[in-house]
Design a protein around this motif. Structure first.
Motif, PDB file in Angstrom:
ATOM      1  N   MET A  46      -4.808   1.298  13.075  1.00 41.38           N
ATOM      2  CA  MET A  46      -4.993   1.166  11.627  1.00 41.38           C
ATOM      3  C   MET A  46      -6.422   0.792  11.252  1.00 41.38           C
ATOM      4  O   MET A  46      -6.962   1.285  10.268  1.00 41.38           O
ATOM      5  N   GLN A  57      -3.337   8.907   7.645  1.00 37.82           N
ATOM      6  CA  GLN A  57      -3.224   8.970   6.181  1.00 37.82           C
ATOM      7  C   GLN A  57      -3.166  10.434   5.767  1.00 37.82           C
ATOM      8  O   GLN A  57      -4.146  11.162   5.938  1.00 37.82           O
ATOM      9  N   MET A 107      -3.626  -2.045   3.558  1.00 32.27           N
ATOM     10  CA  MET A 107      -2.903  -2.006   4.827  1.00 32.27           C
ATOM     11  C   MET A 107      -2.819  -3.423   5.376  1.00 32.27           C
ATOM     12  O   MET A 107      -3.778  -4.183   5.250  1.00 32.27           O
ATOM     13  N   THR A 109      -0.765  -5.962   8.672  1.00 28.88           N
ATOM     14  CA  THR A 109       0.149  -6.143   9.793  1.00 28.88           C
ATOM     15  C   THR A 109       0.440  -7.629   9.948  1.00 28.88           C
ATOM     16  O   THR A 109      -0.354  -8.479   9.527  1.00 28.88           O
ATOM     17  N   LEU A 121       1.925  -0.606   3.989  1.00 31.83           N
ATOM     18  CA  LEU A 121       0.894   0.261   3.420  1.00 31.83           C
ATOM     19  C   LEU A 121       1.111   0.375   1.910  1.00 31.83           C
ATOM     20  O   LEU A 121       2.253   0.434   1.451  1.00 31.83           O
TER      21      LEU A 121
END
Length: 158
Positions: A46, A57, A107, A109, A121
């Protein structure tokens, strides 16, 4: 800022923070998924803005970082449809929020409690003159991006 003794404290992980940021933008959607890989492995894909990002993307042809000062980033993005954007924002392990006058990319995590990584996302085209995201097709694009991300993470792990 330190908490007073006896007062409750709470911390927000980056995925929860992304949900809050997206909630402030009318029309924004968030796709969230659990990937069976370590957070570092997921973020390696990412966070590769000039490489893997454009491969997972769906509407992004490429992104070029033109300036980086610590976590602060300035980048040029070009979509598959020919649109361009100069993005400004913050990128650090587990977190990315970039925006321009007409585009938002978010984005995040976070480690999942039972193992793996929670991934979120958001993004889309902003409505000129308003703090809003054009909602048409956003959910589908985010789901496609999440599917592609999962494929890239699986491929990077093998």
């Amino acid at each position: 800022m330190t908490a007073e003794p006896g007062w409750p404290t709470s911390g927000l992980d980056d995925v929860r923070r992304l949900h809050i940021m997206a909630a402030a933008l009318p029309g924004a959607r968030v796709a969230e998924r659990l990937l069976p890989a370590a957070p570092a492995e997921v973020w390696a894909v990412m966070g590769d803005l000039e490489g893997a990002f454009g491969r997972f993307q769906p509407d992004m042809r490429h992104l070029t970082v033109v300036r980086r000062d610590g976590e602060r980033v300035e980048a040029l993005a070009r979509s598959r449809y020919g649109m361009r954007a100069r993005l400004h924002g913050v990128v650090r392990p587990g977190w990315c929020w970039l925006q321009s006058r007409f585009l938002v990319i978010g984005m995040a995590t976070a480690p999942a409690p039972g193992g793996g990584t929670r991934v979120a996302l958001t993004g889309g085209v902003r409505v000129p003159g308003r703090a809003a995201i054009v909602p048409f097709g956003t959910r589908r694009e985010l789901d496609r991006a999440m599917d592609r991300l999962a494929e890239h993470v699986r491929g990077a792990a093998t």
